[in-house]
Write a protein that holds these residues in place. Sequence first.
Motif, PDB file in Angstrom:
ATOM      1  N   TYR A 209       0.843  -1.140  -0.048  1.00 37.74           N
ATOM      2  CA  TYR A 209       0.121  -0.036  -0.023  1.00 37.74           C
ATOM      3  C   TYR A 209       0.907   1.280  -0.031  1.00 37.74           C
ATOM      4  O   TYR A 209       0.413   2.316  -0.666  1.00 37.74           O
ATOM      5  CB  TYR A 209      -0.921   0.152   1.343  1.00 37.74           C
ATOM      6  N   SER A 210       1.736   1.167   0.619  1.00 38.82           N
ATOM      7  CA  SER A 210       2.928   2.375   0.826  1.00 38.82           C
ATOM      8  C   SER A 210       3.423   2.568  -0.727  1.00 38.82           C
ATOM      9  O   SER A 210       3.484   3.693  -0.939  1.00 38.82           O
ATOM     10  CB  SER A 210       4.101   1.938   1.792  1.00 38.82           C
ATOM     11  N   TYR A 211       3.838   1.454  -1.248  1.00 36.52           N
ATOM     12  CA  TYR A 211       4.421   1.785  -2.570  1.00 36.52           C
ATOM     13  C   TYR A 211       3.340   2.267  -3.508  1.00 36.52           C
ATOM     14  O   TYR A 211       3.353   3.082  -4.419  1.00 36.52           O
ATOM     15  CB  TYR A 211       4.779   0.406  -3.024  1.00 36.52           C
ATOM     16  N   PHE A 212       2.167   1.784  -3.537  1.00 35.49           N
ATOM     17  CA  PHE A 212       1.066   2.340  -4.306  1.00 35.49           C
ATOM     18  C   PHE A 212       0.810   3.656  -3.941  1.00 35.49           C
ATOM     19  O   PHE A 212       0.575   4.555  -5.079  1.00 35.49           O
ATOM     20  CB  PHE A 212      -0.213   1.518  -3.837  1.00 35.49           C
ATOM     21  N   LYS A 213       0.917   4.082  -2.716  1.00 36.08           N
ATOM     22  CA  LYS A 213       0.672   5.727  -2.453  1.00 36.08           C
ATOM     23  C   LYS A 213       1.742   6.619  -2.716  1.00 36.08           C
ATOM     24  O   LYS A 213       1.606   7.843  -2.958  1.00 36.08           O
ATOM     25  CB  LYS A 213       0.078   5.755  -0.915  1.00 36.08           C
ATOM     26  N   THR A 214       2.964   5.788  -3.075  1.00 37.14           N
ATOM     27  CA  THR A 214       4.059   6.677  -3.446  1.00 37.14           C
ATOM     28  C   THR A 214       3.965   7.156  -5.008  1.00 37.14           C
ATOM     29  O   THR A 214       4.415   8.182  -5.296  1.00 37.14           O
ATOM     30  CB  THR A 214       5.572   5.775  -3.525  1.00 37.14           C
ATOM     31  N   ILE A 215       3.227   6.437  -5.814  1.00 44.62           N
ATOM     32  CA  ILE A 215       3.088   6.858  -6.910  1.00 44.62           C
ATOM     33  C   ILE A 215       2.314   8.025  -7.026  1.00 44.62           C
ATOM     34  O   ILE A 215       1.155   8.242  -6.542  1.00 44.62           O
ATOM     35  CB  ILE A 215       2.412   5.862  -8.000  1.00 44.62           C
ATOM     36  N   PRO A 216       2.845   9.194  -7.685  1.00 47.83           N
ATOM     37  CA  PRO A 216       1.872  10.531  -7.715  1.00 47.83           C
ATOM     38  C   PRO A 216       0.356  10.213  -8.498  1.00 47.83           C
ATOM     39  O   PRO A 216       0.237   9.624  -9.419  1.00 47.83           O
ATOM     40  CB  PRO A 216       2.759  11.456  -8.955  1.00 47.83           C
ATOM     41  N   GLU A 217      -0.346  10.863  -7.754  1.00 50.96           N
ATOM     42  CA  GLU A 217      -1.793  10.567  -8.097  1.00 50.96           C
ATOM     43  C   GLU A 217      -2.253  10.833  -9.632  1.00 50.96           C
ATOM     44  O   GLU A 217      -2.957  10.049 -10.090  1.00 50.96           O
ATOM     45  CB  GLU A 217      -2.859  11.468  -7.243  1.00 50.96           C
ATOM     46  N   PRO A 218      -1.554  11.822 -10.176  1.00 53.46           N
ATOM     47  CA  PRO A 218      -1.969  11.817 -11.830  1.00 53.46           C
ATOM     48  C   PRO A 218      -1.697  10.649 -12.496  1.00 53.46           C
ATOM     49  O   PRO A 218      -2.173  10.406 -13.766  1.00 53.46           O
ATOM     50  CB  PRO A 218      -1.190  13.036 -12.248  1.00 53.46           C
ATOM     51  N   VAL A 219      -0.824   9.796 -12.073  1.00 51.80           N
ATOM     52  CA  VAL A 219      -0.105   8.694 -12.802  1.00 51.80           C
ATOM     53  C   VAL A 219      -0.112   7.080 -12.068  1.00 51.80           C
ATOM     54  O   VAL A 219       0.134   6.172 -12.268  1.00 51.80           O
ATOM     55  CB  VAL A 219       1.125   8.833 -13.278  1.00 51.80           C
ATOM     56  N   ARG A 220      -1.178   7.328 -10.963  1.00 51.62           N
ATOM     57  CA  ARG A 220      -1.242   6.174 -10.025  1.00 51.62           C
ATOM     58  C   ARG A 220      -2.307   5.209 -10.414  1.00 51.62           C
ATOM     59  O   ARG A 220      -3.337   5.858 -11.052  1.00 51.62           O
ATOM     60  CB  ARG A 220      -1.921   6.947  -8.526  1.00 51.62           C
ATOM     61  N   PRO A 221      -2.164   4.098 -10.499  1.00 54.09           N
ATOM     62  CA  PRO A 221      -3.142   3.099 -10.987  1.00 54.09           C
ATOM     63  C   PRO A 221      -4.446   3.178 -10.145  1.00 54.09           C
ATOM     64  O   PRO A 221      -4.601   3.502  -8.948  1.00 54.09           O
ATOM     65  CB  PRO A 221      -2.364   1.663 -10.620  1.00 54.09           C
ATOM     66  N   ARG A 222      -5.748   3.123 -10.921  1.00 56.56           N
ATOM     67  CA  ARG A 222      -6.839   3.404 -10.381  1.00 56.56           C
ATOM     68  C   ARG A 222      -7.336   2.039  -9.792  1.00 56.56           C
ATOM     69  O   ARG A 222      -6.892   0.891 -10.125  1.00 56.56           O
ATOM     70  CB  ARG A 222      -7.756   3.621 -11.591  1.00 56.56           C
ATOM     71  N   TYR A 223      -7.853   1.976  -8.640  1.00 50.93           N
ATOM     72  CA  TYR A 223      -8.802   0.881  -7.819  1.00 50.93           C
ATOM     73  C   TYR A 223      -9.513   0.157  -8.897  1.00 50.93           C
ATOM     74  O   TYR A 223     -10.176   0.829  -9.536  1.00 50.93           O
ATOM     75  CB  TYR A 223      -9.152   1.527  -6.691  1.00 50.93           C
ATOM     76  N   TYR A 224      -9.624  -1.228  -8.607  1.00 46.25           N
ATOM     77  CA  TYR A 224     -10.761  -1.986  -9.241  1.00 46.25           C
ATOM     78  C   TYR A 224     -10.627  -1.813 -10.860  1.00 46.25           C
ATOM     79  O   TYR A 224     -11.648  -1.466 -11.245  1.00 46.25           O
ATOM     80  CB  TYR A 224     -12.044  -1.666  -8.606  1.00 46.25           C
ATOM     81  N   SER A 225      -9.265  -1.700 -11.224  1.00 43.36           N
ATOM     82  CA  SER A 225      -9.147  -1.507 -12.642  1.00 43.36           C
ATOM     83  C   SER A 225      -8.314  -2.412 -13.289  1.00 43.36           C
ATOM     84  O   SER A 225      -7.773  -3.182 -12.645  1.00 43.36           O
ATOM     85  CB  SER A 225      -8.750   0.001 -13.032  1.00 43.36           C
ATOM     86  N   ASN A 226      -7.977  -2.478 -14.788  1.00 43.50           N
ATOM     87  CA  ASN A 226      -6.935  -3.269 -15.403  1.00 43.50           C
ATOM     88  C   ASN A 226      -5.541  -2.516 -15.319  1.00 43.50           C
ATOM     89  O   ASN A 226      -4.761  -3.177 -15.907  1.00 43.50           O
ATOM     90  CB  ASN A 226      -7.313  -3.704 -16.572  1.00 43.50           C
ATOM     91  N   ASP A 227      -5.574  -1.516 -14.608  1.00 43.55           N
ATOM     92  CA  ASP A 227      -4.265  -0.596 -14.420  1.00 43.55           C
ATOM     93  C   ASP A 227      -3.035  -1.443 -14.053  1.00 43.55           C
ATOM     94  O   ASP A 227      -3.535  -2.291 -12.999  1.00 43.55           O
ATOM     95  CB  ASP A 227      -4.529   0.539 -13.740  1.00 43.55           C
ATOM     96  N   PRO A 228      -1.951  -1.590 -14.477  1.00 47.81           N
ATOM     97  CA  PRO A 228      -0.848  -2.568 -13.806  1.00 47.81           C
ATOM     98  C   PRO A 228      -0.577  -1.963 -12.329  1.00 47.81           C
ATOM     99  O   PRO A 228      -0.687  -0.994 -12.120  1.00 47.81           O
ATOM    100  CB  PRO A 228       0.334  -2.125 -14.877  1.00 47.81           C
ATOM    101  N   PHE A 229      -0.139  -2.925 -11.702  1.00 46.43           N
ATOM    102  CA  PHE A 229       0.053  -2.580 -10.276  1.00 46.43           C
ATOM    103  C   PHE A 229       1.362  -2.285 -10.104  1.00 46.43           C
ATOM    104  O   PHE A 229       1.896  -1.140  -9.375  1.00 46.43           O
ATOM    105  CB  PHE A 229      -0.121  -3.839  -9.420  1.00 46.43           C
ATOM    106  N   ILE A 230       2.398  -3.141 -10.796  1.00 46.97           N
ATOM    107  CA  ILE A 230       3.859  -2.969 -10.842  1.00 46.97           C
ATOM    108  C   ILE A 230       4.178  -2.031 -11.916  1.00 46.97           C
ATOM    109  O   ILE A 230       4.067  -2.295 -13.207  1.00 46.97           O
ATOM    110  CB  ILE A 230       4.633  -4.306 -11.011  1.00 46.97           C
TER     111      ILE A 230
END
Length: 332
Positions: A209-230
């Motif tokens: 979760y900390s890694y996920f939140k490190t990604i700036p919001e404009p380019v952050r993967p969207r919850y419950y989507s097919n966006d890549p996690f890594i």
Amino acid sequence: MEYMFPPFIENYINELTRKGRKSSTIKRYMYDINDFAYWLHKKRATTEEINWKSISREELELFFNELIEKRNYHVRTIRRIHSVLKQIASYQKSIGQSELKSIEDIAPPELNYSLLEESEWITLREAQQLFKTLSSTIGLSEQQIETFPFYKERNILIVRLFLHYGLTLHEVHNLSMNDIIFERNQIKVEQEELVRYIQLNEKDKQLAYSYFKTIPEPVRPRYYSNDPFIVAFDFKRKTFHWSYELDQPKRMSMIAIQKMLRVEVKRAQLRKGISAQTLRNTFILSTLLKEISSDELMQRIGYTTPLSLKRYIDTVNSLKINQMKLLLANGA
């Protein structure tokens, strides 16, 4: 689907015909070559003719990794495909044409059921050294230190998924936001028709979760989507990559994950050859040492047949007490 082969492929097939090879053999060779060509074009996302001199060692490793782990090809089939590619490289060299160095040098995949060698897993000390380095700026340039906080937790998480949960390179690469269930501390892993759920401990859930939140919001993967996690990191722009073509963050490629691990292993001053498979081997062996059932372990790592575990079970049964102590790395 068939692709336009470089001219030397046709010359090679003609040479086989001239030597009197059976039509069934030639047809089999063509199928194998076409299969590799299809995979290569798909991986590079192109339909244009590919210069086979540009094929890298990493691409060949990924191809054979897919045959072994995703397609579950029989040992004989994988060895035959390896042999066909090597023969093409040898043919090119024999007629004095440009050498296909990466194909010529690629070693046969580890497919036999002999015991694993000690170089095929890591020790507790090596695991501790690797994680210590992953968390530090040792050996980094000033420019690298500046961007290090962005991708540090991502890299640690990737290694932990290999070493502590036994995920494959392909599985880590394929993780999307739909597969990350933060509220249940779970990761969903899909492999063909097989779906399994990996239960993360609280520490690793917080790391993810900390890694996920490190990604700036404009380019952050969207919850419950097919966006890549890594997500891939853009070192020039000092932020995470965004794919405008797909309108989502850019997935970190398997080649990039392999390279990252090699760089971190070197930075930790550990021996060469430690890979995602080495870490997964360590997970399997150290889990077997805890005397869980083969059925439970198969479920955890996505194997469908006990034969896949035979090499690991035989290796554990052969270990000496001091080797067992050195092996318990997935508690690091």
